[in-house]
Design an enzyme around this catalytic site. Sequence first.
Site, PDB file in Angstrom:
ATOM      1  N   TYR A 162      -2.523  11.244  -3.195  1.00  0.00           N
ATOM      2  CA  TYR A 162      -2.102  11.072  -1.809  1.00  0.00           C
ATOM      3  C   TYR A 162      -0.695  11.637  -1.629  1.00  0.00           C
ATOM      4  O   TYR A 162       0.271  11.123  -2.157  1.00  0.00           O
ATOM      5  CB  TYR A 162      -2.128   9.596  -1.389  1.00  0.00           C
ATOM      6  CG  TYR A 162      -3.485   8.921  -1.520  1.00  0.00           C
ATOM      7  CD1 TYR A 162      -4.667   9.657  -1.576  1.00  0.00           C
ATOM      8  CD2 TYR A 162      -3.582   7.531  -1.578  1.00  0.00           C
ATOM      9  CE1 TYR A 162      -5.908   9.037  -1.691  1.00  0.00           C
ATOM     10  CE2 TYR A 162      -4.810   6.900  -1.687  1.00  0.00           C
ATOM     11  CZ  TYR A 162      -5.969   7.652  -1.756  1.00  0.00           C
ATOM     12  OH  TYR A 162      -7.183   7.031  -1.874  1.00  0.00           O
ATOM     13  N   HIS A 197     -10.387   8.386 -10.139  1.00  0.00           N
ATOM     14  CA  HIS A 197     -10.624   8.779  -8.746  1.00  0.00           C
ATOM     15  C   HIS A 197     -11.964   9.502  -8.603  1.00  0.00           C
ATOM     16  O   HIS A 197     -12.715   9.266  -7.673  1.00  0.00           O
ATOM     17  CB  HIS A 197      -9.471   9.688  -8.293  1.00  0.00           C
ATOM     18  CG  HIS A 197      -9.117   9.561  -6.853  1.00  0.00           C
ATOM     19  ND1 HIS A 197      -7.904   9.935  -6.350  1.00  0.00           N
ATOM     20  CD2 HIS A 197      -9.822   9.119  -5.779  1.00  0.00           C
ATOM     21  CE1 HIS A 197      -7.879   9.731  -5.049  1.00  0.00           C
ATOM     22  NE2 HIS A 197      -9.030   9.230  -4.680  1.00  0.00           N
TER      23      HIS A 197
HETATM   24  N1  LIG Z   1     -11.174   6.232  -3.669  1.00  0.00           N
HETATM   25  C1  LIG Z   1     -11.284   7.077  -2.684  1.00  0.00           C
HETATM   26  O1  LIG Z   1     -11.703   8.218  -2.856  1.00  0.00           O
HETATM   27  C2  LIG Z   1     -10.875   6.633  -1.313  1.00  0.00           C
HETATM   28  C3  LIG Z   1     -11.331   7.304  -0.181  1.00  0.00           C
HETATM   29  C4  LIG Z   1     -10.950   6.815   1.074  1.00  0.00           C
HETATM   30  C5  LIG Z   1     -10.132   5.708   1.161  1.00  0.00           C
HETATM   31  N2  LIG Z   1      -9.698   5.072   0.032  1.00  0.00           N
HETATM   32  C6  LIG Z   1      -8.814   3.901   0.068  1.00  0.00           C
HETATM   33  O2  LIG Z   1      -9.296   2.988   1.035  1.00  0.00           O
HETATM   34  C7  LIG Z   1      -8.253   2.710   1.961  1.00  0.00           C
HETATM   35  C8  LIG Z   1      -8.856   2.420   3.316  1.00  0.00           C
HETATM   36  O3  LIG Z   1      -9.548   3.547   3.833  1.00  0.00           O
HETATM   37  P1  LIG Z   1      -8.974   4.388   5.049  1.00  0.00           P
HETATM   38  O4  LIG Z   1      -7.518   4.092   5.187  1.00  0.00           O
HETATM   39  O5  LIG Z   1      -9.363   5.799   4.868  1.00  0.00           O
HETATM   40  O6  LIG Z   1      -9.837   3.865   6.287  1.00  0.00           O
HETATM   41  P2  LIG Z   1      -9.841   2.501   7.136  1.00  0.00           P
HETATM   42  O7  LIG Z   1      -9.076   1.446   6.457  1.00  0.00           O
HETATM   43  O8  LIG Z   1     -11.246   2.253   7.490  1.00  0.00           O
HETATM   44  O9  LIG Z   1      -9.106   2.952   8.484  1.00  0.00           O
HETATM   45  C9  LIG Z   1      -7.822   3.483   8.502  1.00  0.00           C
HETATM   46  C10 LIG Z   1      -7.512   3.890   9.926  1.00  0.00           C
HETATM   47  O10 LIG Z   1      -7.547   2.733  10.754  1.00  0.00           O
HETATM   48  C11 LIG Z   1      -6.351   2.627  11.514  1.00  0.00           C
HETATM   49  N3  LIG Z   1      -6.034   1.190  11.607  1.00  0.00           N
HETATM   50  C12 LIG Z   1      -5.760   0.329  10.586  1.00  0.00           C
HETATM   51  N4  LIG Z   1      -5.568  -0.912  11.044  1.00  0.00           N
HETATM   52  C13 LIG Z   1      -5.716  -0.860  12.383  1.00  0.00           C
HETATM   53  C14 LIG Z   1      -5.643  -1.825  13.429  1.00  0.00           C
HETATM   54  N5  LIG Z   1      -5.388  -3.119  13.177  1.00  0.00           N
HETATM   55  N6  LIG Z   1      -5.841  -1.405  14.705  1.00  0.00           N
HETATM   56  C15 LIG Z   1      -6.113  -0.112  14.975  1.00  0.00           C
HETATM   57  N7  LIG Z   1      -6.217   0.853  14.023  1.00  0.00           N
HETATM   58  C16 LIG Z   1      -6.010   0.481  12.755  1.00  0.00           C
HETATM   59  C17 LIG Z   1      -5.312   3.413  10.742  1.00  0.00           C
HETATM   60  O11 LIG Z   1      -4.367   3.913  11.625  1.00  0.00           O
HETATM   61  P3  LIG Z   1      -2.850   4.315  11.156  1.00  0.00           P
HETATM   62  O12 LIG Z   1      -3.012   5.251  10.022  1.00  0.00           O
HETATM   63  O13 LIG Z   1      -2.279   4.973  12.366  1.00  0.00           O
HETATM   64  O14 LIG Z   1      -2.159   3.085  10.767  1.00  0.00           O
HETATM   65  C18 LIG Z   1      -6.147   4.523  10.107  1.00  0.00           C
HETATM   66  O15 LIG Z   1      -6.276   5.587  11.028  1.00  0.00           O
HETATM   67  C19 LIG Z   1      -7.384   3.974   1.936  1.00  0.00           C
HETATM   68  O16 LIG Z   1      -6.130   3.767   2.494  1.00  0.00           O
HETATM   69  C20 LIG Z   1      -7.391   4.271   0.449  1.00  0.00           C
HETATM   70  O17 LIG Z   1      -6.454   3.429  -0.192  1.00  0.00           O
HETATM   71  C21 LIG Z   1     -10.081   5.520  -1.189  1.00  0.00           C
END
Ligand SMILES: NC(=O)c1ccc[n+]([C@@H]2O[C@H](COP(=O)([O-])OP(=O)(O)OC[C@H]3O[C@@H](n4cnc5c(N)ncnc54)[C@H](OP(=O)(O)O)[C@@H]3O)[C@@H](O)[C@H]2O)c1
Length: 346
Positions: free
Chosen positions: A58, A124
């Site tokens: 990241y 990963h």
């Molecule tokens: N292992 C992997 O390959 C992999 C792949 C994908 C994700 N991940 C992990 O999983 C975590 C979560 O996935 P993700 O971040 O992609 O998706 P997510 O948690 O489903 O959604 C993140 C999005 O939601 C928004 N958001 C968060 N809280 C909110 C709220 N209370 N109200 C309105 N909008 C909100 C964020 O906006 P802002 O950004 O503007 O705050 C961001 O755009 C990642 O951060 C990462 O650590 C891992």
Amino acid sequence: MERRTIGAAALEVGAIGLGCMPMSWGYTASQRSGEGSLGALHAALDRGCSLLDTADMYGPFTNELLVGRALKARRQDAFVSTKCGLLAGDQHIVANGRPGYIKRACDASLRRLQTDRIDLYQLHRADPEVPIEETWGAMAELVAAGKVRSLGLCAVGARAVRPPRAARTELRAAGVRGRPRSRMHDGTLRQLERVQQVFPVSSVQAELSVWSPEALEELLPWCESRGVGFLAAMPLGNGYLTGTLTPGQGFEPEDIRARHPRFTAEMMAANQPVVAGLRRVGARHGATPGQVALAWVLAQGRHVVPIPGTKKERWAAQNAKAADLALTQEDLREIAVLPPARGSWY
Ligand SMILES: NC(=O)c1ccc[n+]([C@@H]2O[C@H](COP(=O)([O-])OP(=O)(O)OC[C@H]3O[C@@H](n4cnc5c(N)ncnc54)[C@H](OP(=O)(O)O)[C@@H]3O)[C@@H](O)[C@H]2O)c1
């Protein structure tokens, strides 16, 4: 906040974690702000969301640097979960599971995170060129060396390839009973069985949300039956399930949603009934649709820890409160019959 136990090493974390990816990767770059993201990190830790999920990829690297800054004065409040084995080049993302590389990557992550031990070190992506036992063996040596406390495997992108609904009806008509096996998760399950022979798996990280429930079929039961924790990535459906996105709104080119079939104007409009359903349930509890989406993930098992991603302090605080929301059986039944999401992915 309620505490949950992660896997073989029985490590305790807050029931809701914090996904740090949007602070440096995958989402709208113009809204990234290092200082603002520090606010989100502290807001999460202040509320007991101890598991911080980052990765060397990241940024690359800047996300771990940011987490390291937050950890400096309060390492004891955090459970640091980072990842190795995937590199972002200018054009491509490439896996590297060679043992020597993994060991160097760990030392570099420790430096950036300003810590002497990573609580959970996750692979990963498996490198198709390197037997996974070799990669996992190198990671196990990092545990023996005291640099890492536990190991996890990511299965994001290993989306269950379920036959489309019509094909499922056909399969049933042809006398095929039981749930169709998920081809990609089968691959993950095989990988998991192989690495378990080398060193215990503490956690699996894969996508799980109201609109992407495929992991419930096999991956979650596999984890539960073996005492392995499950980190639910993208629990907010990349933000869609919070109900704050407008159908037809644009995304900057580097934002993963610009290429995500569920984020076309047509699909964002078509999937509105899912958000409307979460909103209806939330109205009974004074909760937002996003909080209901997180509470639904929490309700899938005591071994599950959602890691919602945000770079905003107020959203980190709002997401943490979802741990106090206990959905009733009626709520869960209502969510179970929401229309399946439209728009394929992976
Ligand atoms: N292992 C992997 O390959 C992999 C792949 C994908 C994700 N991940 C992990 O999983 C975590 C979560 O996935 P993700 O971040 O992609 O998706 P997510 O948690 O489903 O959604 C993140 C999005 O939601 C928004 N958001 C968060 N809280 C909110 C709220 N209370 N109200 C309105 N909008 C909100 C964020 O906006 P802002 O950004 O503007 O705050 C961001 O755009 C990642 O951060 C990462 O650590 C891992």
